[in-house]
Motif scaffolding. Structure first.
Motif, PDB file in Angstrom:
ATOM      1  N   SER A  77       5.070  -4.190  11.147  1.00  0.00           N
ATOM      2  CA  SER A  77       4.775  -2.785  11.458  1.00  0.00           C
ATOM      3  C   SER A  77       3.608  -2.632  12.419  1.00  0.00           C
ATOM      4  O   SER A  77       3.466  -1.600  13.069  1.00  0.00           O
ATOM      5  N   GLY A  78       2.764  -3.657  12.488  1.00  0.00           N
ATOM      6  CA  GLY A  78       1.585  -3.564  13.341  1.00  0.00           C
ATOM      7  C   GLY A  78       0.477  -2.727  12.750  1.00  0.00           C
ATOM      8  O   GLY A  78      -0.570  -2.523  13.394  1.00  0.00           O
ATOM      9  N   MET A  79       0.672  -2.240  11.529  1.00  0.00           N
ATOM     10  CA  MET A  79      -0.332  -1.395  10.901  1.00  0.00           C
ATOM     11  C   MET A  79      -1.303  -2.252  10.085  1.00  0.00           C
ATOM     12  O   MET A  79      -0.901  -3.172   9.369  1.00  0.00           O
ATOM     13  N   ARG A  80      -2.551  -1.911  10.185  1.00  0.00           N
ATOM     14  CA  ARG A  80      -3.590  -2.653   9.478  1.00  0.00           C
ATOM     15  C   ARG A  80      -3.566  -2.354   7.989  1.00  0.00           C
ATOM     16  O   ARG A  80      -3.726  -3.249   7.160  1.00  0.00           O
ATOM     17  N   TYR A  81      -3.355  -1.092   7.650  1.00  0.00           N
ATOM     18  CA  TYR A  81      -3.464  -0.665   6.254  1.00  0.00           C
ATOM     19  C   TYR A  81      -2.069  -0.559   5.628  1.00  0.00           C
ATOM     20  O   TYR A  81      -1.617   0.523   5.262  1.00  0.00           O
ATOM     21  N   LYS A  82      -1.407  -1.684   5.514  1.00  0.00           N
ATOM     22  CA  LYS A  82      -0.030  -1.692   5.015  1.00  0.00           C
ATOM     23  C   LYS A  82       0.039  -1.163   3.584  1.00  0.00           C
ATOM     24  O   LYS A  82      -0.673  -1.620   2.696  1.00  0.00           O
ATOM     25  N   GLN A 118       1.915   5.163 -13.396  1.00  0.00           N
ATOM     26  CA  GLN A 118       1.474   4.153 -14.347  1.00  0.00           C
ATOM     27  C   GLN A 118       1.958   2.735 -14.102  1.00  0.00           C
ATOM     28  O   GLN A 118       1.301   1.784 -14.511  1.00  0.00           O
ATOM     29  N   THR A 119       3.073   2.535 -13.429  1.00  0.00           N
ATOM     30  CA  THR A 119       3.710   1.222 -13.515  1.00  0.00           C
ATOM     31  C   THR A 119       3.376   0.247 -12.390  1.00  0.00           C
ATOM     32  O   THR A 119       3.938  -0.855 -12.364  1.00  0.00           O
ATOM     33  N   VAL A 120       2.534   0.601 -11.451  1.00  0.00           N
ATOM     34  CA  VAL A 120       2.094  -0.354 -10.438  1.00  0.00           C
ATOM     35  C   VAL A 120       0.658  -0.766 -10.756  1.00  0.00           C
ATOM     36  O   VAL A 120      -0.219   0.089 -10.926  1.00  0.00           O
ATOM     37  N   ASN A 121       0.414  -2.060 -10.849  1.00  0.00           N
ATOM     38  CA  ASN A 121      -0.921  -2.558 -11.130  1.00  0.00           C
ATOM     39  C   ASN A 121      -1.806  -2.372  -9.908  1.00  0.00           C
ATOM     40  O   ASN A 121      -1.644  -3.051  -8.901  1.00  0.00           O
ATOM     41  N   GLU A 122      -2.750  -1.473 -10.018  1.00  0.00           N
ATOM     42  CA  GLU A 122      -3.607  -1.145  -8.870  1.00  0.00           C
ATOM     43  C   GLU A 122      -4.563  -2.277  -8.521  1.00  0.00           C
ATOM     44  O   GLU A 122      -5.112  -2.301  -7.417  1.00  0.00           O
ATOM     45  N   LEU A 123      -4.779  -3.209  -9.441  1.00  0.00           N
ATOM     46  CA  LEU A 123      -5.719  -4.309  -9.199  1.00  0.00           C
ATOM     47  C   LEU A 123      -5.037  -5.550  -8.649  1.00  0.00           C
ATOM     48  O   LEU A 123      -5.682  -6.568  -8.412  1.00  0.00           O
ATOM     49  N   GLY A 124      -3.730  -5.505  -8.452  1.00  0.00           N
ATOM     50  CA  GLY A 124      -3.023  -6.618  -7.853  1.00  0.00           C
ATOM     51  C   GLY A 124      -2.407  -7.545  -8.874  1.00  0.00           C
ATOM     52  O   GLY A 124      -2.739  -7.548 -10.059  1.00  0.00           O
ATOM     53  N   TYR A 178      -2.357   3.042  -3.448  1.00  0.00           N
ATOM     54  CA  TYR A 178      -2.338   3.448  -2.051  1.00  0.00           C
ATOM     55  C   TYR A 178      -3.749   3.485  -1.440  1.00  0.00           C
ATOM     56  O   TYR A 178      -3.918   3.885  -0.296  1.00  0.00           O
ATOM     57  N   SER A 179      -4.732   3.076  -2.223  1.00  0.00           N
ATOM     58  CA  SER A 179      -6.120   3.064  -1.789  1.00  0.00           C
ATOM     59  C   SER A 179      -6.515   1.659  -1.357  1.00  0.00           C
ATOM     60  O   SER A 179      -5.998   0.670  -1.875  1.00  0.00           O
ATOM     61  N   THR A 180      -7.468   1.555  -0.432  1.00  0.00           N
ATOM     62  CA  THR A 180      -7.979   0.234  -0.035  1.00  0.00           C
ATOM     63  C   THR A 180      -8.915  -0.345  -1.085  1.00  0.00           C
ATOM     64  O   THR A 180      -9.182  -1.545  -1.063  1.00  0.00           O
ATOM     65  N   ASN A 181      -9.403   0.488  -2.005  1.00  0.00           N
ATOM     66  CA  ASN A 181     -10.292   0.002  -3.062  1.00  0.00           C
ATOM     67  C   ASN A 181     -10.081   0.824  -4.327  1.00  0.00           C
ATOM     68  O   ASN A 181     -10.841   1.743  -4.615  1.00  0.00           O
ATOM     69  N   PRO A 182      -9.055   0.510  -5.107  1.00  0.00           N
ATOM     70  CA  PRO A 182      -8.764   1.304  -6.307  1.00  0.00           C
ATOM     71  C   PRO A 182      -9.848   1.226  -7.378  1.00  0.00           C
ATOM     72  O   PRO A 182      -9.884   2.069  -8.270  1.00  0.00           O
ATOM     73  N   SER A 183     -10.735   0.234  -7.289  1.00  0.00           N
ATOM     74  CA  SER A 183     -11.814   0.133  -8.273  1.00  0.00           C
ATOM     75  C   SER A 183     -12.911   1.156  -8.038  1.00  0.00           C
ATOM     76  O   SER A 183     -13.725   1.398  -8.933  1.00  0.00           O
ATOM     77  N   ASP A 184     -12.943   1.740  -6.854  1.00  0.00           N
ATOM     78  CA  ASP A 184     -13.908   2.798  -6.553  1.00  0.00           C
ATOM     79  C   ASP A 184     -13.195   4.141  -6.681  1.00  0.00           C
ATOM     80  O   ASP A 184     -12.343   4.471  -5.859  1.00  0.00           O
ATOM     81  N   PRO A 185     -13.530   4.935  -7.708  1.00  0.00           N
ATOM     82  CA  PRO A 185     -12.786   6.180  -7.947  1.00  0.00           C
ATOM     83  C   PRO A 185     -12.785   7.148  -6.777  1.00  0.00           C
ATOM     84  O   PRO A 185     -11.845   7.930  -6.617  1.00  0.00           O
ATOM     85  N   GLY A 186     -13.824   7.120  -5.956  1.00  0.00           N
ATOM     86  CA  GLY A 186     -13.904   8.073  -4.857  1.00  0.00           C
ATOM     87  C   GLY A 186     -13.085   7.681  -3.647  1.00  0.00           C
ATOM     88  O   GLY A 186     -12.687   8.538  -2.849  1.00  0.00           O
ATOM     89  N   THR A 187     -12.782   6.383  -3.488  1.00  0.00           N
ATOM     90  CA  THR A 187     -12.096   5.921  -2.279  1.00  0.00           C
ATOM     91  C   THR A 187     -10.694   6.490  -2.164  1.00  0.00           C
ATOM     92  O   THR A 187     -10.271   6.943  -1.092  1.00  0.00           O
ATOM     93  N   ARG A 188      -9.942   6.490  -3.251  1.00  0.00           N
ATOM     94  CA  ARG A 188      -8.565   7.002  -3.185  1.00  0.00           C
ATOM     95  C   ARG A 188      -8.544   8.479  -2.829  1.00  0.00           C
ATOM     96  O   ARG A 188      -7.621   8.954  -2.149  1.00  0.00           O
ATOM     97  N   ILE A 189      -9.554   9.216  -3.300  1.00  0.00           N
ATOM     98  CA  ILE A 189      -9.629  10.648  -2.994  1.00  0.00           C
ATOM     99  C   ILE A 189      -9.892  10.847  -1.512  1.00  0.00           C
ATOM    100  O   ILE A 189      -9.215  11.627  -0.831  1.00  0.00           O
TER     101      ILE A 189
END
Length: 798
Positions: A162-167, A208-214, A244-255
């Motif tokens: 896709s050429g996109m950085r944030y896949k 609920q069903t996707v593990n946000e931490l990988g 869909y966030s680059t850092n799901p461990s940081d609550p503010g990043t996804r927002i």
């Protein structure tokens, strides 16, 4: 059933305030939660996010700081702490009279830790991207102007090339200027080039069903976790999805990153629709509702068990006051905090009609007058709900429903070999004609109450469906997939690589391919019919999902949009782009009302696998005098007689191209249409009258309560029937009614809901004969009339 079950037949405490959840400032934090049957409720503050047993310090166990909450009226428990709690996490702990103790996240949480384990305390102002206060939703003059494009966040960018950085992330929508190997725009620039007005995002609230931490995290072994999901398994309704966030461990990043996505789409003139799932939750016991208010939020069948109209084990009781309030509060929050422009309701049949009516009325009046609202008018199973929101219920109520009648008439069944008009079935012309007219003689009062589509995320997508009707699945080597895996084992990626969904395609004659022609005919009908058109992402790229009819948890190899297809099938993209531009540029394809359609649209033919119709007399104020649209579902060419004209007929769409300007003309009284194709012609440019004039009606009530009040209008010549007040201006509620320019008088009745109450003055009339542009009218509530106010309750200005 839990012993703390609330008997909903008895009166229970309800709360009407707008401040449930957490109100954060640096000076204090106010926590409010509705737990009407608890013996006591405590706030538990945590330093850690709950994803690890041990804290950041070796051997440290975060057991939480317990703060007693005080009971208030309306079943509310409250705690106010005068300290800065930003960065901490919290839960509510409820103890019931029988000794049961439950701990749960805040149902109104606006931020959560990874995987939604705990509610998080953030300062929402910190999550606003630069320039967020200047972000403006694109204008939508009328719902008929919308062209909707359904899209999954991960599918948009997940392809390896896709050429996109944030896949797979929200931020992929912020990547501008990307091109495929052929030099064509992809990503967000592609969406703008295509010309769609709205991106409909499949669920982006926390699921609920996707593990946000990988896959390698400590929690990845939990049985319900997958790497991919569509998101119809809701967990926290007011928080963006962390995967869909680059850092799901940081609550503010996804927002922040979701806001950046919305901001980027708005900058391209594209509005954002959220797919919302208020009909069920993924989990009951582990969800935010059941532990705090046992059984209240869920509907029960006649035996007392959870009803299962959703097909997944539970359904929300939207008809109960605090569930209805929760849904309306949630939608208002997304529309205001995230600048969301519309909502699509999953399994809307399971939402009661009163809730849907109040959503449409209150959100537009109080938050955004231009919100686009629509949903699925069916259920996933039996439900005891008596007031289901099914087809026809939406009449006059300010929202639209998917037209599955039109869908089936065009393509046939959804997953099998069954055919429709565009795929080779006979006798579908009448059903097609009904859809073309916006279903106004079927289940709508207005064309903008129907969403016209052929395929969506459910079932086979368009390309694969046409292959199935042609009997080409086996020849194309499409694998058999179930729940994201090969039915008989093996590598999905290898099976996809071995498939040939574009079997027999001649790269030098893309538009001559039969499968291509059938797909263009199907969506060409959607884009030139009255109502709101809806496309599935990738149709313009001949997207295949390799025969997977239910790819809700299938890997990227199946679901990812392959941007290289734009280069391979550029004539198809250009055809879609041309049809969308044609629709956007010509109001004849976007008529506003039932009366306008009945006056302007006439069928010329409806037999023999041909449907042809005329949009006449500058329909909708169009610059083209007369427009003929012809759909030929026969394999070979047919001839169609054209209406008489004193000029030639100019062709803008045929089997070779779709444009906005004529590329050939017809002098003869008949025209030949190639097999499996469509044609659009116009005779000449005219000098149309103005489309309409607008009567602006302002309603003033001394109590300021406009809930449920609407106008019943007749004599408009465009759209009679119910008209809502759409926005507040200077303390009054305002409705705008379109009428024909020559209209001299319009009748109206001011009423509450569906004739629960009406203004005692009865029928009233507005004289608009003195203006060609419109008039403004002020209506005072009858209480003012009866209180000695000597002024005429109806005041009018030009």
């Amino acid at each position: 059933m839990n012993s703390n079950y609330i008997n909903t037949e008895k009166e229970i405490e309800i709360y009407t305030g707008k401040d449930l959840g957490l109100t954060y400032t640096a000076d204090y934090s106010l926590f409010k939660v509705w737990v009407p049957t608890a013996f006591t409720v405590s706030l538990v503050l945590y330093q850690t996010d709950g994803n690890n047993i041990e804290g950041v310090v070796s051997g440290y166990r975060d057991s939480g700081r317990i703060v007693n909450m005080q009971r208030q009226e309306g079943g509310i428990w409250q705690a106010r702490l005068h300290e800065d709690l930003k960065g901490m996490y919290y839960m509510y702990r409820a103890v019931f009279e029988d000794g049961t103790l439950n701990e749960a996240a805040d149902p109104y949480a606006k931020a959560v830790s990874a995987n939604g384990v705990r509610s998080a305390i953030v300062d929402l102002q910190d999550t606003d991207p630069e320039g967020w206060d200047q972000d403006v939703s694109p204008a939508l003059p009328h719902p008929s102007d919308a062209v909707i494009y359904e899209l999954h966040v991960r599918d948009f960018s997940a392809a390896a090339d896709s050429g996109m950085r944030y896949k797979g992330k929200f931020k992929a929508f912020t990547e501008f200027g990307l091109k495929n190997s052929a030099g064509q725009a992809i990503g967000i620039d592609h969406l703008a080039e295509l010309g769609i007005t709205h991106v409909h995002l499949m669920p982006v609230s926390d699921f609920q069903t996707v593990n946000e931490l990988g896959v390698n995290s400590e929690r990845s072994a939990e049985p319900f976790f997958t790497e991919y999901n569509w998101g119809y398994d809701p967990q926290h309704y007011n928080v963006p999805e962390g995967s869909y966030s680059t850092n799901p461990s940081d609550p503010g990043t996804r927002i922040r990153e979701m806001k950046e996505m919305v901001q980027a789409l708005h900058s391209k003139g594209i509005s954002v629709i959220m797919d919302v799932v208020y009909n069920h939750t993924y989990s009951v016991e582990k969800g935010p509702f059941q532990p705090l208010v046992p059984d209240y939020f869920y509907r029960h069948d006649y035996t007392g068990r959870f009803s299962n109209g959703s097909g997944v084990g539970n359904e929300l009781a939207t008809e109960r006051p605090m569930v209805r309030k929760y849904i309306k509060d949630s939608l208002a929050y997304w529309a205001s905090e995230y600048h969301i422009d519309g909502f699509r309701f999953d399994l809307m049949g399971l939402m009661d009609s009163v809730t849907m009516r109040e959503i449409a009325e209150e959100l537009r009046l109080e938050v955004n007058s231009g919100l686009l609202l629509y949903g699925e008018p069916w259920t996933g199973g039996d439900s005891p709900l008596a007031t289901k929101t099914l087809k026809g219920v939406q009449k006059g109520k300010g929202y639209a429903v998917f037209n599955d009648n039109f869908r089936s008439a065009i393509k046939g069944d959804s997953d099998g070999w069954g055919k429709g008009f565009a795929t080779g079935e006979y006798g579908k012309e009448g059903a097609v004609a009904s859809g073309i007219k916006g279903a106004i003689h079927e289940f709508t009062d207005s064309p903008v109450e129907t969403v016209n589509y052929v395929t969506a995320h459910d079932n086979l997508n368009l390309w694969d469906k046409v292959l199935a009707t042609q009997g080409l699945r086996q020849a194309a080597r499409l694998p058999e997939l179930e729940n994201g895996r090969l039915k008989y084992g093996g590598s999905v990626e290898a099976a996809v690589a071995a498939a040939d969904p574009y079997i027999g395609m001649d790269p030098d004659d893309i538009l001559g391919n039969e499968t291509v022609r059938r797909t263009l005919l199907a969506n060409g009908m959607i884009l030139t019919s009255q109502g709101i058109p809806f496309l599935q992402a990738g149709d313009e790229l001949l997207r295949s999902k390799y025969g997977d009819h239910n790819s809700y948890r299938s890997p990227d190899a199946v679901n990812a949009i392959r941007w290289e297809n734009k280069g391979k099938f550029l004539p198809v993209f250009e055809y879609y782009k041309g049809l969308i531009a044609l629709r956007s540029g010509h109001p004849a394809f976007r008529l506003h009302g039932r009366q306008e359609i009945e006056r302007s649209l006439e069928f010329l033919r409806c037999d023999g696998e041909v449907v042809a119709y005329l949009l006449k007399n500058n329909a909708g104020g169009d610059v083209w005098n007369n427009i003929v649209v012809i759909f030929n579902a026969n394999p070979g060419p047919v001839s169609q007689r054209l209406p008489e004209t004193d000029s030639c007929w100019n062709i803008v769409v045929d089997h070779t191209a779709a444009r906005t300007d004529a590329f050939r003309s017809v002098q003869d009284p008949e025209v030949q249409i190639e097999g499996l194709s469509m044609m659009v012609l116009y005779d000449k440019y005219g000098q149309p009258e103005p489309r309409s004039k607008v009567i602006e009606i302002r309603y003033e009530r001394p109590d300021g309560d406009y809930r449920g009040w609407n106008l019943w209008v007749w004599g408009t010549g465009i759209q009679d029937g119910q008209h809502d007040f759409r926005q507040m201006e200077d303390g009054g509620a305002v409705a705008r009614i379109e009428v024909l320019p020559e209209t001299s008088s319009v009748g109206y009745i001011l009423r509450l809901n569906d004739w629960e109450e009406k203004d005692s003055a009865g029928d009233r009339f507005i004289d608009c004969s003195g203006s060609r542009e419109g008039v403004k009218v002020t209506i005072r509530d009858r209480e003012q009339e009866n209180s000695g106010d000597k002024n005429d309750p109806l005041q009018m200005t030009s």
